[in-house]
Design a protein around this motif. Structure first.
Motif, mmCIF file in Angstrom:
data_model
loop_
_atom_site.group_PDB
_atom_site.id
_atom_site.type_symbol
_atom_site.label_atom_id
_atom_site.label_comp_id
_atom_site.label_asym_id
_atom_site.label_seq_id
_atom_site.Cartn_x
_atom_site.Cartn_y
_atom_site.Cartn_z
ATOM 1 N N VAL A 170 -30.416 11.418 18.380
ATOM 2 C CA VAL A 170 -29.251 10.666 18.824
ATOM 3 C C VAL A 170 -28.348 10.293 17.652
ATOM 4 C CG1 VAL A 170 -30.293 9.741 20.891
ATOM 5 C CG2 VAL A 170 -30.592 8.526 18.733
ATOM 6 N N ALA A 171 -28.897 10.333 16.437
ATOM 7 C CA ALA A 171 -28.088 9.941 15.283
ATOM 8 C C ALA A 171 -27.474 11.141 14.580
ATOM 9 C CB ALA A 171 -28.941 9.132 14.307
ATOM 10 N N GLN A 172 -27.512 12.300 15.227
ATOM 11 C CA GLN A 172 -27.054 13.515 14.548
ATOM 12 C C GLN A 172 -25.542 13.549 14.375
ATOM 13 O OE1 GLN A 172 -28.438 17.133 16.365
ATOM 14 N NE2 GLN A 172 -27.135 18.353 15.029
ATOM 15 N N ILE A 173 -24.811 12.992 15.366
ATOM 16 C CA ILE A 173 -23.353 13.030 15.259
ATOM 17 C C ILE A 173 -22.899 11.958 14.277
ATOM 18 C CG2 ILE A 173 -21.185 12.876 16.527
ATOM 19 C CD1 ILE A 173 -22.775 13.485 19.053
ATOM 20 N N ARG A 174 -22.203 12.384 13.216
ATOM 21 C CA ARG A 174 -21.625 11.427 12.280
ATOM 22 C C ARG A 174 -20.126 11.662 12.250
ATOM 23 N NH1 ARG A 174 -25.324 8.885 8.825
ATOM 24 N NH2 ARG A 174 -27.430 9.498 9.412
ATOM 25 N N ILE A 175 -19.363 10.583 12.354
ATOM 26 C CA ILE A 175 -17.909 10.675 12.383
ATOM 27 C C ILE A 175 -17.397 10.146 11.044
ATOM 28 C CG2 ILE A 175 -15.816 9.927 13.589
ATOM 29 C CD1 ILE A 175 -17.512 11.608 15.382
ATOM 30 N N PRO A 176 -16.518 10.910 10.384
ATOM 31 C CA PRO A 176 -16.016 10.451 9.083
ATOM 32 C C PRO A 176 -15.208 9.163 9.217
ATOM 33 C CG PRO A 176 -14.818 12.366 9.837
ATOM 34 C CD PRO A 176 -15.976 12.212 10.763
ATOM 35 N N LYS A 177 -14.989 8.551 8.070
ATOM 36 C CA LYS A 177 -14.260 7.286 8.038
ATOM 37 C C LYS A 177 -12.867 7.443 8.630
ATOM 38 C CE LYS A 177 -13.917 3.557 4.780
ATOM 39 N NZ LYS A 177 -14.674 2.786 3.890
ATOM 40 N N GLY A 178 -12.461 6.468 9.427
ATOM 41 C CA GLY A 178 -11.119 6.551 10.006
ATOM 42 C C GLY A 178 -11.048 5.729 11.270
ATOM 43 N N GLU A 179 -9.855 5.681 11.842
ATOM 44 C CA GLU A 179 -9.723 4.945 13.092
ATOM 45 C C GLU A 179 -8.749 5.666 14.012
ATOM 46 O OE1 GLU A 179 -7.188 1.171 12.279
ATOM 47 O OE2 GLU A 179 -8.544 1.429 10.583
ATOM 48 N N ALA A 180 -8.916 5.455 15.315
ATOM 49 C CA ALA A 180 -8.057 6.147 16.272
ATOM 50 C C ALA A 180 -8.026 5.375 17.584
ATOM 51 C CB ALA A 180 -8.573 7.563 16.527
ATOM 52 N N TYR A 181 -6.913 5.546 18.301
ATOM 53 C CA TYR A 181 -6.802 4.971 19.643
ATOM 54 C C TYR A 181 -6.639 6.124 20.621
ATOM 55 C CZ TYR A 181 -4.933 2.492 23.691
ATOM 56 O OH TYR A 181 -4.729 2.004 24.946
ATOM 57 N N ALA A 182 -7.569 6.268 21.534
ATOM 58 C CA ALA A 182 -7.495 7.342 22.521
ATOM 59 C C ALA A 182 -7.266 6.729 23.885
ATOM 60 C CB ALA A 182 -8.787 8.135 22.516
ATOM 61 N N ARG A 183 -6.428 7.371 24.684
ATOM 62 C CA ARG A 183 -6.188 6.819 26.018
ATOM 63 C C ARG A 183 -6.229 7.939 27.046
ATOM 64 N NH1 ARG A 183 0.183 5.269 25.539
ATOM 65 N NH2 ARG A 183 0.940 7.320 24.919
ATOM 66 N N VAL A 184 -6.720 7.617 28.192
ATOM 67 C CA VAL A 184 -6.744 8.582 29.295
ATOM 68 C C VAL A 184 -6.218 7.884 30.541
ATOM 69 C CG1 VAL A 184 -8.694 9.881 28.377
ATOM 70 C CG2 VAL A 184 -9.103 8.030 29.969
ATOM 71 N N GLU A 185 -5.759 8.680 31.497
ATOM 72 C CA GLU A 185 -5.268 8.122 32.746
ATOM 73 C C GLU A 185 -6.448 7.987 33.699
ATOM 74 O OE1 GLU A 185 -2.052 7.247 33.314
ATOM 75 O OE2 GLU A 185 -2.391 6.647 35.382
ATOM 76 N N GLY A 186 -6.939 6.781 33.826
ATOM 77 C CA GLY A 186 -8.050 6.551 34.740
ATOM 78 C C GLY A 186 -7.536 6.341 36.144
ATOM 79 N N ALA A 187 -8.454 6.061 37.068
ATOM 80 C CA ALA A 187 -8.045 5.848 38.455
ATOM 81 C C ALA A 187 -7.201 4.596 38.580
ATOM 82 C CB ALA A 187 -9.286 5.728 39.341
ATOM 83 N N ARG A 188 -7.400 3.639 37.681
ATOM 84 C CA ARG A 188 -6.694 2.366 37.775
ATOM 85 C C ARG A 188 -5.567 2.251 36.768
ATOM 86 N NH1 ARG A 188 -10.812 1.314 40.621
ATOM 87 N NH2 ARG A 188 -12.204 2.389 39.255
#
Lengths: 387, 325
Positions: free
Chosen positions: A310-328
């Motif tokens: 479960v610890a295999q995925i490592r994400i490099p340093k950084g930040e992001a805002y992701a948005r999706v169109e949900g049902a609401r």
């Protein structure tokens, strides 16, 4: 000059009649979870409302800091449990944006199929519970509710065949999706989509040819275009107030630009306009599912296959805002990664949370019965409001 | 047998028959609603759920009787009984077959309508005595609703009275020997529709169940009631609906008229009453609830003038068709 009141407490000017304070919720048949509204009444008319939330707070954002990128998507689905796929989607997109991880085309299409089916399932539950609010568990509302639940079952069956779970999935993974389509799933899905498409026509006739339904929804809870934008509504609510804003169109992600669909916009701003928007969205979502099944490319379903721990995925340093169109509406996830297997900080932007903020602005001046109709038309899910 | 013995035995039999019918009508409604909603309905207790009403009754009897601390105890305790009495009393004047009934008064229908409007006293006592804000709102709605819908209800019920020329219920039934009043050209159908609408409203059934309004007022005036008191209120409500269904069958469907020997009369009457009841149930399970102001507007602006005009129109027709006037 802002029209938005600084607190959630809104009360109309005193007219001289005796006032009664009535507590509605957090345990109330139509509180849609644990919403609490302290209403001030003049007879049947609501003149003041104090909206309170926070009864379902589960420290989701702190929890995300303790779980790895492979673990959290399954937990993310527990924020908005009625449309569980979309929260997972926002989280993995944020991680992918920081790590600049490519998602194979097939995985993108599978994500779209799951998200759109989820939208249909969520809207079905909304239609049922909303009619239940207006019509009562011992009246016509229950009839619509049971029809909608019956149709939702078919979509949950599809998800069960795909993921093995019916409500909380863990289908999305950083880099792709977890499972490929099982054999025969495509045909079942096509049949279900056609079936639900026909049934939705039936419900629309049943409701829109019903004068009682029309008088309960038309002109009730009107949100002006300006107010909608100022409060920060999104999804069917903002589109019901005449704003053409759909993230799938304005900020396409996961190959949404490949599909041909309409974004419904109504200008009424009342409960009926929001209902109409969602009724069209039903059909558009089904169209997208059909197109995605048609064009589904071959190939891998993840750019990170064969997860060993479960610890295999490592994400490099950084930040992001992701948005999706949900049902609401807009479901956003702000993620700060520090290079380890777990995020440093995470923040949700719940669509229900922002949409719920409209209630104190529109409820005063309506009757008690309209409070539940308006609240139902906002379609809040309290797992997402309180997190 | 002396007359006073008969007057004691007849109500006893009718009362128990009504209790039995009311109990099983709940099962009928649940099964019917289940079919409308593509469900099966009660199925587990007994074959096809036939013992379900008995199981429900036993469950309600064994429940704890909770009285709120702040309740007005005498009013709170008395309310279910005050509510139940008029709901049972309305059966007194209904003849179930020629000569078979408790009391065939010469003002039978007036008695029915007057007593049936008295349920409001029990409703208001329940709403007030519970000392609960939801119940209080519901009680206020109850007064509004019963006053607004009893008038159209009475006007619609008076149309057959005019056509038959008598207030005695058995005379009205006998007057339909040739033609059931529901088939009387134009007037009969309009009066029947008005009767059904105002029955649904006067009996507080969905879409006019704003008293109960469980999505707004949780359970309205009976929110604080539990156990047997709740059961009595429920019983009274169903008895009232059944009473109105019997009245509808009597006024519009010729009461006991039907093929077969004479002893089949009460059975035909019961079947017709059940048809009226299912009609009311059908409306109940197809509409969303109407708002209180819209309900009042519907009554005072549409239904009341319409039934009044219908009543006057009927009077004109009756006078016009009576020879020698």
């Amino acid at each position: 000059m802002s029209t938005v009141a600084p607190s959630t407490r809104v009360e109309l000017d005193y007219t001289g009649s005796e006032r009664l304070t009535m507590n509605m919720g957090p345990q109330h048949p139509s509180a849609h979870g644990v919403f609490r509204a302290i209403l001030t009444l003049e007879g049947e008319e609501v003149v003041g409302i104090d909206a309170m939330i926070g009864y379902l707070h589960r420290c989701h954002e702190k929890l995300a800091e303790t779980l790895t990128y492979a673990q959290y998507p399954s937990i993310a689905s527990k924020t908005d449990y009625v449309a569980a796929m979309t929260s997972e989607f926002a989280y993995v997109r944020a991680a992918e944006m920081i790590g600049k991880i490519e998602v194979p085309k097939r995985a993108q299409y599978l994500r779209v199929i799951a998200a759109e089916l989820q939208r249909v399932a969520s809207h079905l539950l909304w239609l049922g519970t909303w009619c239940l609010d207006m019509g009562g568990a011992l009246g016509g509302g229950a009839t619509v509710f049971l029809y909608c639940i019956r149709e939702r079952e078919f979509i949950l069956d599809l998800f069960e065949a795909l993921v093995g779970a019916r409500l909380l999935y863990g289908f999305y993974q950083v880099g792709g999706v977890r499972y490929d389509l099982p054999p025969g799933w495509t045909d079942t899905c096509r049949e279900t989509v056609d079936f639900i498409d026909r049934r939705i026509d039936e419900y629309q006739r049943m409701l829109e040819e019903n004068p009682f339904f029309l008088v309960r929804t038309q002109g009730v809870g009107v949100v002006s275009r300006e107010l909608a934008q100022e409060v920060g509504l999104s999804g069917p609510l903002v589109r019901g107030s005449g704003v053409n804003y759909d993230l799938r169109r304005t900020d396409p992600y996961s190959s949404y630009e490949d599909f041909d669909f309409r974004v419904p916009v109504e200008t009424g701003g009342d409960c009926f306009a929001r209902y109409r928007v969602r009724m069209v969205e039903f059909r558009e979502s089904l169209t997208i599912v059909r197109q995605a099944l048609e064009k589904l490319p071959e190939g891998p379903i993840s750019s990170r296959p064969g997860l060993k721990s479960v610890a295999q995925i490592r994400i490099p340093k950084g930040e992001a805002y992701a948005r999706v169109e949900g049902a609401r509406g807009e479901v956003g996830c702000y993620l700060i990664a520090d290079g380890g297997p777990k995020p440093y900080r995470m923040k949700w932007r719940g669509a229900s949370f922002s949409n719920l903020a409209i209630l104190p602005h529109i409820i005063p001046g309506h009757k008690v019965a309209d409070v539940v109709a308006i609240m139902g038309s906002v379609d809040p899910v309290f797992g997402e409001v309180d997190r | 047998m002396p007359g006073w013995v008969v007057s004691l035995i007849a109500p006893f039999i009718v009362l128990n028959a009504i209790l039995g019918i009311v109990t099983y009508v709940t099962l009928l409604e649940r099964k019917f609603a289940a079919r409308m909603q593509s469900r099966v309905g009660p199925y587990r207790v007994g074959p096809h759920g036939l013992l379900q009403p008995i199981a429900d009754a036993i469950k309600l009897m064994m429940k704890e009787d909770v009285v709120p601390d702040a309740a007005d105890r005498p009013v709170y305790n008395l309310a279910p009984i005050v509510f139940l009495i008029p709901c049972m009393l309305i059966f007194a004047t209904i003849p179930f077959a020629p000569g078979l009934g408790v009391a065939d008064l010469n003002i039978g229908i007036l008695f029915f309508l007057a007593v049936s409007a008295m349920e409001i006293v029990g409703l208001f006592m329940a709403g007030w005595g519970s000392n609960n804000k939801y119940a209080l709102l519901s009680a206020m709605r109850a007064v509004n609703q019963v006053i607004s819908y009893d008038l159209p209800f009475i006007f619609a019920a008076l149309v057959p009275v005019l056509l038959a020329g008598s207030l005695r219920l058995s005379d009205i039934a006998a007057a339909q020997a040739g033609l059931w009043f529901v088939f009387y050209p134009v007037i009969g159908q309009l009066a029947f529709v008005a009767f059904i609408v105002s029955t649904v409203a006067a009996e507080n059934r969905a879409p006019f169940d704003i008293l109960e309004a469980e999505s707004e007022l949780v359970a309205g005036f009976r929110v604080e009631y539990s156990g047997m008191k709740f059961a009595i209120i429920q019983l009274g409500e169903y008895a009232h609906v059944i009473g109105a269904s019997f009245l509808g069958a009597l006024l519009f469907f010729g009461a006991w008229a039907g093929p077969g020997p004479e002893w089949m009369g009460p059975i035909w009457f019961l079947l017709k009453a059940m048809v009226v009841f299912l009609l009311v149930t059908w409306v109940r399970w197809s509409f969303v609830r109407i708002r209180v102001d819209q309900m009042l507007a519907l009554s005072w602006k549409a239904l009341l003038p319409a039934t009044l005009v219908l009543l006057i129109g009927t009077a004109v027709v009756v006078v016009w068709r009576t020879p020698g006037v």
